[in-house]
Design a protein around this motif. Structure first.
Motif, mmCIF file in Angstrom:
data_model
loop_
_atom_site.group_PDB
_atom_site.id
_atom_site.type_symbol
_atom_site.label_atom_id
_atom_site.label_comp_id
_atom_site.label_asym_id
_atom_site.label_seq_id
_atom_site.Cartn_x
_atom_site.Cartn_y
_atom_site.Cartn_z
ATOM 1 N N ARG A 255 -1.350 -4.217 -15.825
ATOM 2 C CA ARG A 255 -0.383 -4.608 -15.238
ATOM 3 C C ARG A 255 0.384 -5.623 -15.821
ATOM 4 O O ARG A 255 -0.056 -6.501 -16.199
ATOM 5 N N VAL A 256 1.709 -5.492 -16.022
ATOM 6 C CA VAL A 256 2.749 -6.228 -16.898
ATOM 7 C C VAL A 256 3.726 -6.946 -15.965
ATOM 8 O O VAL A 256 4.709 -5.705 -15.388
ATOM 9 N N VAL A 257 4.202 -7.898 -15.777
ATOM 10 C CA VAL A 257 5.278 -8.389 -15.164
ATOM 11 C C VAL A 257 5.983 -9.235 -15.963
ATOM 12 O O VAL A 257 5.575 -10.278 -16.634
ATOM 13 N N ILE A 258 7.189 -8.920 -16.309
ATOM 14 C CA ILE A 258 8.277 -9.555 -17.353
ATOM 15 C C ILE A 258 8.997 -10.777 -16.413
ATOM 16 O O ILE A 258 9.592 -10.256 -15.406
ATOM 17 N N ASP A 259 8.515 -11.888 -16.599
ATOM 18 C CA ASP A 259 8.921 -12.947 -15.421
ATOM 19 C C ASP A 259 9.338 -14.218 -16.395
ATOM 20 O O ASP A 259 8.627 -14.905 -16.553
ATOM 21 N N SER A 260 10.285 -14.190 -16.825
ATOM 22 C CA SER A 260 10.878 -15.115 -17.744
ATOM 23 C C SER A 260 10.655 -16.587 -17.288
ATOM 24 O O SER A 260 10.077 -17.390 -18.211
ATOM 25 N N ASN A 261 10.771 -16.991 -16.100
ATOM 26 C CA ASN A 261 10.493 -18.371 -15.594
ATOM 27 C C ASN A 261 9.062 -18.764 -14.884
ATOM 28 O O ASN A 261 9.089 -19.621 -14.210
ATOM 29 N N ALA A 262 8.225 -17.576 -15.099
ATOM 30 C CA ALA A 262 6.921 -17.770 -14.573
ATOM 31 C C ALA A 262 6.964 -18.179 -13.095
ATOM 32 O O ALA A 262 6.219 -18.913 -12.474
ATOM 33 N N LYS A 263 7.548 -17.304 -12.269
ATOM 34 C CA LYS A 263 7.573 -17.419 -10.786
ATOM 35 C C LYS A 263 6.945 -16.714 -10.119
ATOM 36 O O LYS A 263 6.505 -16.760 -8.835
ATOM 37 N N THR A 264 5.993 -15.965 -10.752
ATOM 38 C CA THR A 264 4.984 -15.113 -10.067
ATOM 39 C C THR A 264 3.697 -16.043 -9.561
ATOM 40 O O THR A 264 3.118 -16.893 -10.403
ATOM 41 N N PRO A 265 3.644 -15.985 -8.319
ATOM 42 C CA PRO A 265 2.523 -17.038 -7.717
ATOM 43 C C PRO A 265 1.036 -16.486 -8.185
ATOM 44 O O PRO A 265 0.887 -15.259 -8.304
ATOM 45 N N ARG A 266 0.154 -17.373 -7.978
ATOM 46 C CA ARG A 266 -1.181 -17.084 -8.537
ATOM 47 C C ARG A 266 -1.915 -16.195 -7.423
ATOM 48 O O ARG A 266 -2.931 -15.547 -7.799
ATOM 49 N N ASP A 267 -1.601 -16.001 -6.386
ATOM 50 C CA ASP A 267 -2.008 -15.183 -5.149
ATOM 51 C C ASP A 267 -1.232 -13.929 -4.952
ATOM 52 O O ASP A 267 -1.350 -13.193 -4.066
ATOM 53 N N ALA A 268 -0.413 -13.789 -5.888
ATOM 54 C CA ALA A 268 0.506 -12.208 -6.023
ATOM 55 C C ALA A 268 -0.598 -11.091 -5.979
ATOM 56 O O ALA A 268 -1.648 -11.266 -6.603
ATOM 57 N N ALA B 39 -7.024 -4.524 -11.404
ATOM 58 C CA ALA B 39 -6.764 -4.052 -12.567
ATOM 59 C C ALA B 39 -6.533 -5.488 -13.431
ATOM 60 O O ALA B 39 -5.927 -6.512 -13.151
ATOM 61 N N PRO B 40 -6.286 -5.109 -14.784
ATOM 62 C CA PRO B 40 -5.904 -6.533 -15.669
ATOM 63 C C PRO B 40 -4.513 -6.594 -15.623
ATOM 64 O O PRO B 40 -3.753 -5.796 -15.311
ATOM 65 N N THR B 41 -3.954 -8.045 -15.939
ATOM 66 C CA THR B 41 -2.749 -8.250 -15.811
ATOM 67 C C THR B 41 -2.231 -9.067 -16.716
ATOM 68 O O THR B 41 -3.077 -9.798 -17.158
ATOM 69 N N LEU B 42 -0.984 -8.807 -17.156
ATOM 70 C CA LEU B 42 -0.599 -9.822 -18.303
ATOM 71 C C LEU B 42 1.062 -10.103 -17.757
ATOM 72 O O LEU B 42 1.833 -9.329 -17.256
ATOM 73 N N ILE B 43 1.425 -11.589 -17.719
ATOM 74 C CA ILE B 43 2.520 -12.120 -17.208
ATOM 75 C C ILE B 43 3.229 -12.468 -18.263
ATOM 76 O O ILE B 43 2.750 -13.154 -19.481
ATOM 77 N N VAL B 44 4.477 -12.039 -18.543
ATOM 78 C CA VAL B 44 5.325 -12.256 -19.908
ATOM 79 C C VAL B 44 6.444 -13.366 -19.342
ATOM 80 O O VAL B 44 7.157 -13.130 -18.511
ATOM 81 N N VAL B 45 6.511 -14.520 -20.225
ATOM 82 C CA VAL B 45 7.057 -15.589 -19.904
ATOM 83 C C VAL B 45 7.908 -15.947 -21.022
ATOM 84 O O VAL B 45 7.646 -15.670 -22.277
ATOM 85 N N ALA B 46 8.938 -16.841 -20.627
ATOM 86 C CA ALA B 46 9.633 -17.374 -21.972
ATOM 87 C C ALA B 46 8.918 -18.530 -22.363
ATOM 88 O O ALA B 46 7.948 -19.191 -21.845
ATOM 89 N N GLU B 47 8.919 -18.974 -23.882
ATOM 90 C CA GLU B 47 8.228 -19.862 -24.408
ATOM 91 C C GLU B 47 8.372 -21.424 -23.907
ATOM 92 O O GLU B 47 7.264 -21.988 -23.797
ATOM 93 N N ASP B 48 9.354 -21.428 -23.188
ATOM 94 C CA ASP B 48 9.562 -22.959 -22.632
ATOM 95 C C ASP B 48 9.222 -22.904 -20.916
ATOM 96 O O ASP B 48 9.473 -23.785 -20.356
ATOM 97 N N GLU C 277 10.191 -15.065 -27.012
ATOM 98 C CA GLU C 277 11.715 -16.143 -27.008
ATOM 99 C C GLU C 277 12.699 -15.428 -25.947
ATOM 100 O O GLU C 277 12.534 -14.149 -25.436
ATOM 101 N N ARG C 278 13.404 -16.290 -25.411
ATOM 102 C CA ARG C 278 14.679 -15.837 -24.496
ATOM 103 C C ARG C 278 15.496 -15.049 -25.495
ATOM 104 O O ARG C 278 15.906 -15.379 -26.516
ATOM 105 N N ALA C 279 16.368 -14.175 -24.629
ATOM 106 C CA ALA C 279 17.142 -13.305 -25.306
ATOM 107 C C ALA C 279 18.329 -12.791 -24.363
ATOM 108 O O ALA C 279 17.957 -12.186 -23.457
ATOM 109 N N GLY C 280 19.605 -13.447 -24.522
ATOM 110 C CA GLY C 280 20.645 -12.987 -23.506
ATOM 111 C C GLY C 280 20.235 -13.329 -22.081
ATOM 112 O O GLY C 280 20.089 -14.577 -21.620
ATOM 113 N N ARG C 281 20.287 -12.263 -21.178
ATOM 114 C CA ARG C 281 20.066 -12.774 -19.612
ATOM 115 C C ARG C 281 18.416 -12.332 -19.481
ATOM 116 O O ARG C 281 18.190 -13.091 -18.379
#
Length: 245
Positions: free
Chosen positions: A106-119, A126-135, A151-155
């Motif tokens: 399960r993959v969530v593309i979440d630039s600013n890491a807003k996914t809560p730990r109890d989501a 199932a296994p999960t990967l949260i994709v966030v921006a470097e910063d 890295e961030r890119a565009g929007r």
């Protein structure tokens, strides 16, 4: 219901061609909509647009891919579980897939890491990967799920880097389930290889569209699709197409 499997959706040789030539996983974009192209009502409700048969079939398609991908907007709005055999459908016969016990990543593309730990995507279904921006500050996810930084890119994020990171983790096929903004970004960058659209015989007249800003500004830029499969799925129609490139 004559369920559609991933092997019927796309030949494995096509997966291999994309992986070898583009060095990324094969991407299947799925969305369910009304006849007028709405995926949610004006008040945000979306359950259920399509039939139980279509929803069950989506789990078979998920099971046949290596990862299910959504954006942070979908996670926040719907709090989906994303595991195969979710609580919205009956127990399924997964004998048509290679390993019925294997759960896709399960993959969530979440630039600013807003996914809560109890989501729901952070549970042990199932296994999960949260994709966030470097910063991004993702400290609240430490010890809960895996995190990939790009890295961030565009929007948003650099989607090619996201896909490269998934390929490094053994993901050969991605099942992209939304939302419309993330799907628009994938299409704008030429990263969608199949579109699976479940169309319900219903009308809303307002509400969220199935696709947002795909970088198309005029008819001269329209992305034409080739229909490769049309069939009934319960009370709905299933359309499978591929971009004409």
């Amino acid at each position: 219901m004559a369920a559609l499997s991933v092997d019927e959706l796309v030949g494995r040789d096509e997966w291999d061609h994309v992986i070898v030539t583009q060095r990324r996983p094969f991407v299947v974009y799925k969305f369910a909509a009304t006849l007028d192209g709405r995926i949610a009502a004006q008040d945000g409700t979306s359950q259920w647009i399509t039939s139980a048969e279509s929803r069950a079939e989506v789990h078979l398609l998920r099971a046949g891919c290596d990862a299910t991908v959504v954006g942070s907007g979908t996670q926040q709005a719907d709090n989906p579980n994303l595991a195969v055999r979710g609580n919205d459908d009956p127990r399924l016969d997964l004998s048509i897939v290679d390993d019925p016990e294997r759960q896709p990543l399960r993959v969530v593309i979440d630039s600013n890491a807003k996914t809560p730990r109890d989501a729901n995507v952070c549970n042990d279904a199932a296994p999960t990967l949260i994709v966030v921006a470097e910063d991004a500050d993702s400290a609240h996810l430490d010890g809960v799920v895996d995190v990939l930084r790009v890295e961030r890119a565009g929007r948003g994020l650099d989607l090619r880097a996201v896909l490269a990171g998934l390929l490094e983790r053994g993901v050969r096929a991605v099942f992209l389930e939304g939302g419309p903004t993330l799907a628009g970004s994938f299409i704008a960058q030429g990263l969608v290889d199949r579109v699976v659209n479940y169309v319900a015989p219903a009308l809303l007249g307002s509400g969220k569209s199935g696709l947002e800003d795909a970088g198309i500004r005029s008819m001269s830029d329209i992305l034409r699709l080739e229909l490769v499969h049309v069939a009934r799925s319960g009370s709905d129609v299933r359309l499978v197409s591929r971009p004409v490139r």
